[in-house]
Motif scaffolding. Structure first.
Motif, PDB file in Angstrom:
ATOM      1  N   VAL A  19      38.258  64.518  24.559  1.00  0.00           N
ATOM      2  CA  VAL A  19      36.755  64.355  24.399  1.00  0.00           C
ATOM      3  C   VAL A  19      35.878  65.348  25.185  1.00  0.00           C
ATOM      4  CG1 VAL A  19      34.917  62.688  25.053  1.00  0.00           C
ATOM      5  CG2 VAL A  19      36.770  61.832  24.061  1.00  0.00           C
ATOM      6  N   MET A  20      36.430  65.685  26.415  1.00  0.00           N
ATOM      7  CA  MET A  20      35.796  66.790  27.151  1.00  0.00           C
ATOM      8  C   MET A  20      36.025  68.204  26.335  1.00  0.00           C
ATOM      9  SD  MET A  20      34.212  65.611  29.645  1.00  0.00           S
ATOM     10  CE  MET A  20      33.487  67.187  29.752  1.00  0.00           C
ATOM     11  N   TRP A  21      36.975  68.381  25.689  1.00  0.00           N
ATOM     12  CA  TRP A  21      37.446  69.855  24.968  1.00  0.00           C
ATOM     13  C   TRP A  21      36.373  69.851  23.872  1.00  0.00           C
ATOM     14  CZ3 TRP A  21      39.295  69.977  19.693  1.00  0.00           C
ATOM     15  CH2 TRP A  21      39.629  71.423  19.475  1.00  0.00           C
ATOM     16  N   VAL A  22      36.137  68.603  23.168  1.00  0.00           N
ATOM     17  CA  VAL A  22      34.909  68.576  21.873  1.00  0.00           C
ATOM     18  C   VAL A  22      33.675  68.836  22.576  1.00  0.00           C
ATOM     19  CG1 VAL A  22      33.951  67.082  20.211  1.00  0.00           C
ATOM     20  CG2 VAL A  22      36.376  67.323  20.389  1.00  0.00           C
ATOM     21  N   TRP A  23      33.468  68.197  23.548  1.00  0.00           N
ATOM     22  CA  TRP A  23      32.131  68.369  24.339  1.00  0.00           C
ATOM     23  C   TRP A  23      31.911  69.682  24.636  1.00  0.00           C
ATOM     24  CZ3 TRP A  23      30.222  64.515  28.602  1.00  0.00           C
ATOM     25  CH2 TRP A  23      28.901  64.654  28.778  1.00  0.00           C
ATOM     26  N   MET A  24      32.872  70.437  25.231  1.00  0.00           N
ATOM     27  CA  MET A  24      32.761  71.738  25.747  1.00  0.00           C
ATOM     28  C   MET A  24      32.385  72.750  24.709  1.00  0.00           C
ATOM     29  SD  MET A  24      35.812  74.095  27.305  1.00  0.00           S
ATOM     30  CE  MET A  24      36.928  73.961  25.890  1.00  0.00           C
ATOM     31  N   TYR A  25      33.249  72.627  23.540  1.00  0.00           N
ATOM     32  CA  TYR A  25      32.918  73.587  22.461  1.00  0.00           C
ATOM     33  C   TYR A  25      31.556  73.236  21.739  1.00  0.00           C
ATOM     34  CZ  TYR A  25      37.188  76.195  23.088  1.00  0.00           C
ATOM     35  OH  TYR A  25      37.887  76.885  23.865  1.00  0.00           O
ATOM     36  N   ALA A  26      31.165  71.806  21.732  1.00  0.00           N
ATOM     37  CA  ALA A  26      29.993  71.462  21.166  1.00  0.00           C
ATOM     38  C   ALA A  26      28.832  72.070  21.715  1.00  0.00           C
ATOM     39  CB  ALA A  26      29.866  69.838  20.891  1.00  0.00           C
ATOM     40  N   GLY A  44      40.405  90.491  25.744  1.00  0.00           N
ATOM     41  CA  GLY A  44      40.730  90.390  27.165  1.00  0.00           C
ATOM     42  C   GLY A  44      39.758  89.782  28.143  1.00  0.00           C
ATOM     43  N   THR A  45      38.988  88.719  27.690  1.00  0.00           N
ATOM     44  CA  THR A  45      38.236  88.230  28.603  1.00  0.00           C
ATOM     45  C   THR A  45      38.628  86.613  28.921  1.00  0.00           C
ATOM     46  OG1 THR A  45      35.738  87.566  28.890  1.00  0.00           O
ATOM     47  CG2 THR A  45      36.540  87.277  26.909  1.00  0.00           C
ATOM     48  N   THR A  46      38.065  86.095  29.965  1.00  0.00           N
ATOM     49  CA  THR A  46      38.546  84.748  30.091  1.00  0.00           C
ATOM     50  C   THR A  46      36.962  83.924  30.134  1.00  0.00           C
ATOM     51  OG1 THR A  46      37.900  85.069  32.511  1.00  0.00           O
ATOM     52  CG2 THR A  46      40.135  85.474  31.813  1.00  0.00           C
ATOM     53  N   GLY A  47      37.295  82.673  30.047  1.00  0.00           N
ATOM     54  CA  GLY A  47      36.175  81.610  29.965  1.00  0.00           C
ATOM     55  C   GLY A  47      35.219  81.783  31.214  1.00  0.00           C
ATOM     56  N   ARG A  48      35.841  82.222  32.445  1.00  0.00           N
ATOM     57  CA  ARG A  48      35.001  82.448  33.621  1.00  0.00           C
ATOM     58  C   ARG A  48      33.936  83.651  33.358  1.00  0.00           C
ATOM     59  NH1 ARG A  48      36.165  80.525  38.718  1.00  0.00           N
ATOM     60  NH2 ARG A  48      38.081  79.832  38.203  1.00  0.00           N
ATOM     61  N   ALA A  62      33.099  73.203  30.429  1.00  0.00           N
ATOM     62  CA  ALA A  62      34.325  74.026  30.662  1.00  0.00           C
ATOM     63  C   ALA A  62      35.111  73.957  31.897  1.00  0.00           C
ATOM     64  CB  ALA A  62      33.949  75.432  30.122  1.00  0.00           C
ATOM     65  N   HIS A  63      34.304  74.092  32.999  1.00  0.00           N
ATOM     66  CA  HIS A  63      34.964  73.835  34.247  1.00  0.00           C
ATOM     67  C   HIS A  63      35.621  72.528  34.453  1.00  0.00           C
ATOM     68  CE1 HIS A  63      31.785  77.080  35.995  1.00  0.00           C
ATOM     69  NE2 HIS A  63      32.746  77.365  35.124  1.00  0.00           N
ATOM     70  N   ASN A  64      34.856  71.537  33.861  1.00  0.00           N
ATOM     71  CA  ASN A  64      35.626  70.117  34.065  1.00  0.00           C
ATOM     72  C   ASN A  64      36.906  70.101  33.230  1.00  0.00           C
ATOM     73  OD1 ASN A  64      35.893  67.172  32.689  1.00  0.00           O
ATOM     74  ND2 ASN A  64      35.404  67.292  35.216  1.00  0.00           N
ATOM     75  N   TYR A  65      36.867  70.573  32.000  1.00  0.00           N
ATOM     76  CA  TYR A  65      37.988  70.700  31.124  1.00  0.00           C
ATOM     77  C   TYR A  65      39.084  71.264  31.713  1.00  0.00           C
ATOM     78  CZ  TYR A  65      41.107  71.590  27.027  1.00  0.00           C
ATOM     79  OH  TYR A  65      42.356  71.601  26.301  1.00  0.00           O
ATOM     80  N   ASN A  66      38.851  72.593  32.412  1.00  0.00           N
ATOM     81  CA  ASN A  66      40.006  73.156  33.254  1.00  0.00           C
ATOM     82  C   ASN A  66      40.347  72.288  34.168  1.00  0.00           C
ATOM     83  OD1 ASN A  66      39.710  75.424  31.734  1.00  0.00           O
ATOM     84  ND2 ASN A  66      38.230  76.355  32.911  1.00  0.00           N
ATOM     85  N   ARG A 103      38.663  59.711  37.166  1.00  0.00           N
ATOM     86  CA  ARG A 103      38.563  61.032  36.782  1.00  0.00           C
ATOM     87  C   ARG A 103      37.683  61.071  35.477  1.00  0.00           C
ATOM     88  NH1 ARG A 103      41.307  65.446  39.153  1.00  0.00           N
ATOM     89  NH2 ARG A 103      40.019  66.314  37.466  1.00  0.00           N
ATOM     90  N   ILE A 104      37.508  59.969  34.878  1.00  0.00           N
ATOM     91  CA  ILE A 104      36.600  59.925  33.813  1.00  0.00           C
ATOM     92  C   ILE A 104      34.915  60.005  34.555  1.00  0.00           C
ATOM     93  CG2 ILE A 104      35.239  58.442  32.044  1.00  0.00           C
ATOM     94  CD1 ILE A 104      38.242  57.650  31.424  1.00  0.00           C
ATOM     95  N   VAL A 105      34.955  59.223  35.764  1.00  0.00           N
ATOM     96  CA  VAL A 105      33.575  59.271  36.552  1.00  0.00           C
ATOM     97  C   VAL A 105      33.477  60.519  37.171  1.00  0.00           C
ATOM     98  CG1 VAL A 105      32.496  58.400  38.440  1.00  0.00           C
ATOM     99  CG2 VAL A 105      33.555  56.893  36.953  1.00  0.00           C
ATOM    100  N   HIS A 106      34.328  61.229  37.559  1.00  0.00           N
ATOM    101  CA  HIS A 106      34.437  62.744  37.959  1.00  0.00           C
ATOM    102  C   HIS A 106      33.814  63.558  36.977  1.00  0.00           C
ATOM    103  CE1 HIS A 106      36.029  66.764  38.913  1.00  0.00           C
ATOM    104  NE2 HIS A 106      35.579  66.263  40.310  1.00  0.00           N
ATOM    105  N   SER A 107      34.245  63.412  35.778  1.00  0.00           N
ATOM    106  CA  SER A 107      33.878  64.279  34.655  1.00  0.00           C
ATOM    107  C   SER A 107      32.465  64.097  34.265  1.00  0.00           C
ATOM    108  CB  SER A 107      34.842  64.170  33.387  1.00  0.00           C
ATOM    109  OG  SER A 107      35.955  64.306  33.482  1.00  0.00           O
ATOM    110  N   LEU A 108      32.122  62.762  34.194  1.00  0.00           N
ATOM    111  CA  LEU A 108      30.583  62.669  33.991  1.00  0.00           C
ATOM    112  C   LEU A 108      29.843  63.152  34.941  1.00  0.00           C
ATOM    113  CD1 LEU A 108      31.203  58.876  32.394  1.00  0.00           C
ATOM    114  CD2 LEU A 108      30.684  61.078  31.218  1.00  0.00           C
TER     115      LEU A 108
END
Length: 144
Positions: A19-26, A44-48, A62-66, A103-108
């Motif tokens: 879910v977080m992966w989809v939210w990240m890209y959306a 050669g770049t990173t998400g950072r 993205a940070h949360n997904y990581n 962990r879900i609360v942390h994500s939110l």
């Protein structure tokens, strides 16, 4: 007692990660378009490196997904070990559900308000549940 009950939290956290992966890209793909990031020619770049180009609220996802790819890997390992060892029910399943819920609360929190002190408190509390699972696995596999 259902010794596979702990697999419910495992599946839930795995699904939450997606879910977080989809939210990240959306949020990230439209933000990259608005920022005129030429994704086709990035090499050669990173998400950072996108931290400098995209709004923080976009990068928080993205940070949360990581983060969901870090400590939860230990959770997956110990939970599956407990299930395989016949110790995945009862208290261990309850501890696992508590860990996943936190962990879900942390994500939110991270993807919305991102208050570091709140995140830290939730992370520590969740980690205590994970520590209890690790201790139970140690006691069941090593001390028995």
């Amino acid at each position: 007692m259902d010794t596979n009950a702990i697999l419910g939290p495992v599946a839930t956290l795995a699904l939450w990660s997606m879910v977080m992966w989809v939210w990240m890209y959306a949020t990230r793909i439209p933000a990259m378009s608005r920022a005129k990031v030429d994704a086709i020619n990035l090499v050669g770049t990173t998400g950072r490196s996108l931290d400098e180009l995209l709004p923080p609220q976009v990068q928080w996802k993205a940070h949360n997904y990581n983060h969901l790819m870090e400590q939860p890997t230990l959770f997956y390992a110990v939970a599956i070990a407990l299930a395989v060892g016949g110790m995945g029910g009862g208290l261990n399943a309850q501890l696992a559900w508590a860990y996943v819920a936190l962990r879900i609360v942390h994500s939110l929190v991270q993807v919305t308000v991102n208050r570091v002190l709140w995140r830290f408190g939730i992370f520590v509390f969740a980690s205590l549940f994970l520590l209890a699972l690790c201790i139970h696995a140690f006691m069941g596999f090593v001390l028995n």
